[in-house]
Design an enzyme around this catalytic site. Structure first.
Site: not given
Length: 421
Positions: A173, A313, A323, A344, A349, A408
């Site tokens: 991502c 994010h 975060e 998002k 996403h 990831f």
């Protein structure tokens, strides 16, 4: 890496074009209008029969006609991910005043870096079915060039004849944020004068949904697709898959001014790091995210007090709290004075394309002083205690915006942007 003490002397990288294909609009103006209005792109999955899947919702791109950008032959030979990539790049070049076959550019000084998390997964699934059901002779000769993650960067390069740096970034991502940051570095290091950078993803497919569902990473709020993505809300239960593409045209300031380009903004900082912790989960302190944000600010030569907005994010997973902790650790008291937002909540996403789309959102925030809401807030989470624009669109001057992307594998990217005065 250039540090704060030479930030004023190095090559400056400006943004002169933007392009978007997204669940909330297939051009920048439409997407931006819908984001400010808090319009969700969520809905039941229509791309395949999802009745047997735990998650049956997503943020699909609608009303997109690849024939607006490609001829019929190329549509058949381009996976949906590459269609999004070419379309968003075409928009970005047109926005930069370089539509058609750009004249007056040195092709050896123009390049492309385009990211994706997965690549042509729909093509892979289709061709794998042919292999199993009909045998190896029925697999298409175009399977490999349609599937490989780097092909979008290659197709964009071929289409516009750009012969400079050309490759794909694949970091889950964080892919398209890495692409934009790397492209800026190539310009700063003198490798190119102009770069197309961004990302695309087209992962609303059975195999992708099965895999993420098996991880229990996706929301199962199937009865409320528009309200399912709810970053920073205590009742968040997973991310909602999106798809699309986004691209920017980056140029050295000298090159942009030399051709009389309209400058939209500046990419002032780029930070990147690794968690070195876990294949999918960030460390509880968000240390890697902290490092990326601090590096972007150091690169830009800016102080905590200069930051006015963070495009988080913010995936609508438990990592939202991590975060938040990282933002507070980096910005200190300033974290409670700014807006932290997650678009998002409306786009879903976009995985490898998320960073590029959110770079454009962050730039638009700097240009307009308008901050899109983070929709679908229901219940306060004590671990998420900043201002997230849950009440609707907000207006305030924004000098510097930070845009975070985490992937990831522990990949972290932060881009710092400003409007152009």
């Amino acid at each position: 890496m250039p540090m704060a003490n030479d930030a004023g002397t190095r090559t400056r990288v400006v943004i002169t074009g933007m392009g978007v294909v997204s669940p909330v609009g297939n051009d920048v103006d439409t997407a931006w209008t819908n984001l400010l209005a808090g319009k969700s792109g969520g809905g039941p999955i229509t791309s395949f029969d999802a009745d047997d899947f735990p998650c049956r919702i997503g943020c699909e791109v609608r009303d997109f006609d690849p024939l607006d950008y490609l001829d019929k032959r190329d549509v058949k030979r381009h996976d949906r991910v590459s269609q999004f990539a070419v379309a968003s790049s075409a928009q970005a070049l047109a926005s930069a005043g370089l539509a058609g076959a750009p004249a007056g550019l040195d092709p050896e000084r123009c390049g492309v870096i385009f990211g994706t998390g997965i690549g042509g997964i729909a093509t892979f699934e289709e061709q794998h079915r042919k292999l199993i059901e009909k045998g190896p002779s029925r697999v298409s000769p175009f399977f490999i060039p349609m599937f490989i993650p780097d092909i979008s960067a290659g197709l964009i390069s071929i289409r516009w004849g750009f012969q400079g740096p050309n490759y794909a970034t694949v970091s889950a991502c964080s892919s398209s944020a890495h692409a934009i940051g790397d492209a800026a570095r190539h310009i700063r290091h003198g490798d190119a004068d102009l770069m197309i950078a961004g990302g695309a993803e087209a992962t609303i497919t059975p195999m992708t949904f099965a895999g993420f569902s098996a991880m229990k990473a996706m929301s199962t709020r199937n009865d409320d697709p528009k309200g399912a993505s709810r970053p920073f809300s205590a009742d968040r239960d997973g991310f909602v898959m999106g798809e699309g593409g986004a691209a920017v045209v980056l140029e050295s300031l000298e090159h942009a001014e030399g051709r009389g380009a309209t400058i939209l903004g500046e990419l002032v900082g780029y930070g990147l790091s690794a968690d070195a912790h876990h294949i999918t989960a960030p460390p509880p302190s968000g240390l890697g995210a902290q490092q990326a944000m601090r590096m972007a600010m150091r690169y830009a030569g800016i102080e905590v007090s200069d930051v006015d907005y963070v495009n988080a994010h913010g995936t609508s997973t438990m990592a939202d709290a991590v975060e938040t902790e990282a933002i507070k650790a980096v910005l200190g008291d300033r974290a409670r004075e700014i807006v932290v937002g997650s678009t998002k909540s409306m786009t879903g996403h976009l995985l490898g394309a998320a960073g590029a789309l959110e770079t454009i959102v962050s730039l638009m925030v700097c240009r307009t002083g308008k901050i899109p809401p983070t929709i679908n807030f229901s219940t306060a989470d004590p671990a998420c205690d900043l201002e997230y624009a849950h009440g609707g669109m907000m207006e305030r001057p924004v000098g510097i915006a930070l845009s975070n992307s985490f992937g990831f594998g522990g990949h972290n990217v932060c881009l710092a942007l400003s409007a152009w005065d």
